[in-house]
Design an enzyme around this catalytic site. Sequence first.
Site, PDB file in Angstrom:
ATOM      1  N   TYR A  20      -3.466   0.159   4.276  1.00  0.00           N
ATOM      2  CA  TYR A  20      -3.405  -0.561   3.007  1.00  0.00           C
ATOM      3  C   TYR A  20      -4.810  -1.005   2.637  1.00  0.00           C
ATOM      4  CZ  TYR A  20      -2.364  -4.377  -0.240  1.00  0.00           C
ATOM      5  OH  TYR A  20      -2.336  -5.201  -1.341  1.00  0.00           O
ATOM      6  N   ASP A  63     -12.660  -0.015   6.201  1.00  0.00           N
ATOM      7  CA  ASP A  63     -12.089  -1.157   5.503  1.00  0.00           C
ATOM      8  C   ASP A  63     -11.858  -2.240   6.553  1.00  0.00           C
ATOM      9  OD1 ASP A  63     -10.694  -3.049   4.164  1.00  0.00           O
ATOM     10  OD2 ASP A  63      -9.161  -1.716   3.343  1.00  0.00           O
ATOM     11  N   LYS A  67     -11.211 -11.298   3.850  1.00  0.00           N
ATOM     12  CA  LYS A  67     -10.458 -12.363   4.529  1.00  0.00           C
ATOM     13  C   LYS A  67     -11.295 -13.357   5.362  1.00  0.00           C
ATOM     14  CE  LYS A  67      -6.373  -9.653   4.099  1.00  0.00           C
ATOM     15  NZ  LYS A  67      -5.067 -10.103   3.719  1.00  0.00           N
TER      16      LYS A  67
HETATM   17  C1  LIG Z   1      -7.277  -3.670   5.130  1.00  0.00           C
HETATM   18  C2  LIG Z   1      -7.088  -4.312   3.799  1.00  0.00           C
HETATM   19  N1  LIG Z   1      -7.806  -3.900   2.760  1.00  0.00           N
HETATM   20  C3  LIG Z   1      -7.687  -4.464   1.540  1.00  0.00           C
HETATM   21  C4  LIG Z   1      -6.792  -5.483   1.327  1.00  0.00           C
HETATM   22  C5  LIG Z   1      -6.667  -6.114  -0.021  1.00  0.00           C
HETATM   23  O1  LIG Z   1      -7.237  -7.380   0.009  1.00  0.00           O
HETATM   24  P1  LIG Z   1      -6.883  -8.471  -1.100  1.00  0.00           P
HETATM   25  O2  LIG Z   1      -5.478  -8.905  -0.849  1.00  0.00           O
HETATM   26  O3  LIG Z   1      -7.888  -9.553  -0.869  1.00  0.00           O
HETATM   27  O4  LIG Z   1      -7.053  -7.819  -2.415  1.00  0.00           O
HETATM   28  C6  LIG Z   1      -6.026  -5.957   2.394  1.00  0.00           C
HETATM   29  C7  LIG Z   1      -5.065  -7.047   2.209  1.00  0.00           C
HETATM   30  O5  LIG Z   1      -4.288  -7.395   3.049  1.00  0.00           O
HETATM   31  C8  LIG Z   1      -6.167  -5.343   3.661  1.00  0.00           C
HETATM   32  O6  LIG Z   1      -5.433  -5.742   4.714  1.00  0.00           O
END
Ligand SMILES: Cc1ncc(COP(=O)(O)O)c(C=O)c1O
Length: 433
Positions: A142, A244, A272
């Site tokens: 994700y 990511d 995060k």
């Molecule tokens: C690995 C990863 N990338 C991107 C995102 C998206 O982040 P945001 O919720 O701050 O848009 C998340 C959200 O949980 C994530 O776990």
Amino acid sequence: MQTGKKTRAMFKRAKACMPSGVTSNYRYWGDDKSLVLKRGEGAYIWDQDDKKYLDYRMGFGPVILGHGFPAVLEAIKEALNMGNVFALTHEYEIKAAEKIKALTGVDLVRYANSGTEATMHAIRIARAYNGRDKIVKFEGQYHGFHDQVLWSTFPPLASVGYRNAPIKVCQGSGVLSSSAQNVVLLPFNDEEQLEKKIKDNYGDIACIIMEPIMGNCASVMPRKGYLEFVRKLCDQYGIVLIFDEVKTGFRVAKGGAQEYFNVRADMATYAKALGNGFPIAAIGGTKEVMGDIGFLKIPHGGTYSGNAVATAAACATLDEIEAGALDKVSTHGKRLMQGITKILNHRGLHGFVQGPESMPAMVITEAEAVYDYRDVAATDHAIYEQIIWKLLEKGVMPDTGVHEPWFISASHTDKDADFAIGAFDEAVTEVLS
Ligand SMILES: Cc1ncc(COP(=O)(O)O)c(C=O)c1O
């Protein structure tokens, strides 16, 4: 578990003004189950009925130090005195970028406000760098809410198709269907399929975007040598490697997964844990890939990106991480993982705990190991969820879904771990009886 009277009443109000009563779809647990919170402190949160929970969601990962962490709050108060958004560079931005560089080893940093934005920008930068369109993405990974990455994030097992030709399953309605054309979808941890698809799409792939640890799929770890293999293919075929690290950054190690596995990406996205819960994200990368971001060359911007409050929060958070906050996170995680493993064995429930100590996950399965989304989808979700709902009743709160790891903060103590382990033992016993 049913929520208390005040919480239910407040949720009714929420439903009257926000679709499903929530601001993010993943927060809806049912009308009489969704929580409305009053406050959080350290490792604990309280709902409207003053029911207290030991929090293992920690906002889905950002709160690495603990809720309302004093040093972060102090830094923010100080920053507020100077104003917040100027559309001009200020010192907090520079300081936070210097700290990110020092901890992660990236050459350059640009800010965003969320993980979604960071991955969107990173993909665009990669496309600009090598002039290609396609991206490789993995099933069960994700990367946020922009169209091109909303494919096969959590697809039903019945719809994923043959492993060697995975079907791109859209997360829902409204996603631009043509965005799938540029997505090369693969199962994680499969070197053979990855190499084959890269060869099939020779010269077309701009980037591989990947969570080095499957932070949205039960913390599935890369097989030994897999990340090195991905790195090698990227070098060989001129593909930009994007880690990511929205979940792993400043959590699994000071320098995130790049440090944990000693594998360098060309770009990494952070969010995060970078701001202990305040909205900040960053794209970090090499000079070669990011050096040309600029007016009329590679677009990047954002009114709120790098605002004073968020960057001050990042400075304070990174100072704590630099000073060793992650040691406490690991100590707690290790104790918790050992305790849960012992109970699973003792109670004869087949399953295991996996992942790094800072974000472990449990799967209930007869299998010896899980390597990708399909493996995790085939584990016993029903019994997992029964156990978690029992835990919630007992005041311990991991996420209710098997895909989400248990997030640990530096405020979680040994005593908390023992409380969670005790509650887990009771929950398993009740579910099996
Ligand atoms: C690995 C990863 N990338 C991107 C995102 C998206 O982040 P945001 O919720 O701050 O848009 C998340 C959200 O949980 C994530 O776990």
